[in-house]
Design an enzyme around this catalytic site. Structure first.
Site, short mmCIF file in Angstrom:
data_model
loop_
_atom_site.label_atom_id
_atom_site.label_comp_id
_atom_site.label_asym_id
_atom_site.label_seq_id
_atom_site.Cartn_x
_atom_site.Cartn_y
_atom_site.Cartn_z
N ARG A 69 41.87 36.41 40.52
CA ARG A 69 42.79 37.47 40.96
C ARG A 69 42.64 37.68 42.46
NH1 ARG A 69 41.18 42.15 36.79
NH2 ARG A 69 39.15 41.35 37.38
N ASP A 101 43.43 39.13 46.25
CA ASP A 101 43.78 40.44 46.79
C ASP A 101 45.10 40.40 47.54
OD1 ASP A 101 41.45 41.64 45.84
OD2 ASP A 101 40.32 41.15 47.65
N TYR A 109 37.65 27.87 48.20
CA TYR A 109 38.48 28.67 49.10
C TYR A 109 38.45 28.08 50.50
CZ TYR A 109 38.89 32.50 45.71
OH TYR A 109 39.17 33.26 44.60
N ARG A 130 35.45 36.76 52.31
CA ARG A 130 35.84 37.50 53.50
C ARG A 130 34.63 38.14 54.18
NH1 ARG A 130 40.39 41.31 51.26
NH2 ARG A 130 40.25 42.16 53.38
#
Length: 267
Positions: free
Chosen positions: A50, A52, A110, A197
């Site tokens: 999921r 953001d 990622y 992040r």
């Protein structure tokens, strides 16, 4: 009931994130609406991760169940005809009933993009983090090496993270310079909320010379999010691949396309 897996890509700039929300438009919502048009009945999808608000994907994977039979082309071309331009289905495959987009995944990958140049870019707006400050990649790489392996990543997860355990195995954390563009590539058996992040935020501070190389390892040992760095903006982050056991027969996803010749650095 047939179970179908899809490979999905999207730009997250116009969405409140992947997950359905009552107050705003989500990627899940527009995908389910497009699938429902092709299936002629409601469809509920389950995703691998999921993302953001503002986060993008080139290799998101979802699955859904349906009692209707459609050719694979219907689940790609037909669905894409009903999707907005910033969301697209890349492939569709029937899968065994044991497959689950989230729980069958064995690794996720990622990429975070940083555009390092004195002036902002129009073409990379909301697609990469722009910084006009010079970044030294060498100390960032040195600091990143200390984070690879199996660790408690409490210092690098959001305070609201609901994961039962903060322990994850980081398989790699690499930085590649492509002219003015810096690619931070990271893969793990799983990620905590805001983990990538937060990793980027720490490495950026080290690259700017605001913190020493040792800071990354120190934060890891502290296991205290309150002592961690700033969370990097969402718009530089991409979910690029999800790995599954070979027995499911899902296609691999290519890396995010980029043209390093189109980017030049003034530093």
């Amino acid at each position: 009931m047939d179970r179908i897996a899809l490979g999905v890509e999207y730009l997250g700039s116009n969405y409140c994130g992947w997950q359905y929300q009552h107050h705003d438009l989500s990627v899940q919502q527009v995908l389910e609406q497009a699938l429902a048009r092709v299936a002629d009945r409601p469809i509920r999808v389950h995703c691998a991760g999921r993302t953001d608000a503002g986060v993008h994907a080139t290799g998101q994977v979802v699955h859904f169940e349906t009692p209707v039979e459609r050719p694979d082309r219907a689940w790609t071309l037909g669905v894409n005809a009903n999707l907005p331009d910033d969301v697209a289905v890349r492939w569709a495959r029937p899968v065994d009933a044991s497959f689950h987009a989230r729980f069958s995944a064995v690794a996720r990958h990622y990429r975070y993009l940083i555009l390092r140049r004195p002036v902002r870019s129009a073409l990379w707006h909301q697609r990469a983090l722009w910084t006009h400050w010079p970044l030294s990649v060498a100390p960032m790489r040195e600091a990143a090496a200390a984070l690879v392996g199996r660790h408690d990543f409490t210092s690098f997860r959001a305070l609201a993270c609901q994961a039962k355990s903060p322990v994850r195995t980081l398989e790699y954390l690499d930085l590649i310079e492509r002219g003015a563009l810096i690619e931070l590539n990271v893969g793990a058996d799983g990620f905590l909320h805001h983990m990538v992040r937060n990793l980027v935020g720490v490495l950026l501070a080290i690259g700017r010379g605001e913190r020493p190389v040792s800071w990354a390892a120190e934060l890891l040992a502290l296991r205290d999010r309150a002592r961690g760095g700033v969370t990097a903006p969402a718009h530089g982050l991409y979910l690029v691949r999800v790995d599954y056991p070979e027995g499911f027969g899902l296609p691999g996803d290519p890396d995010l396309p980029s043209d390093p010749k189109a980017l030049t650095s003034d530093y």
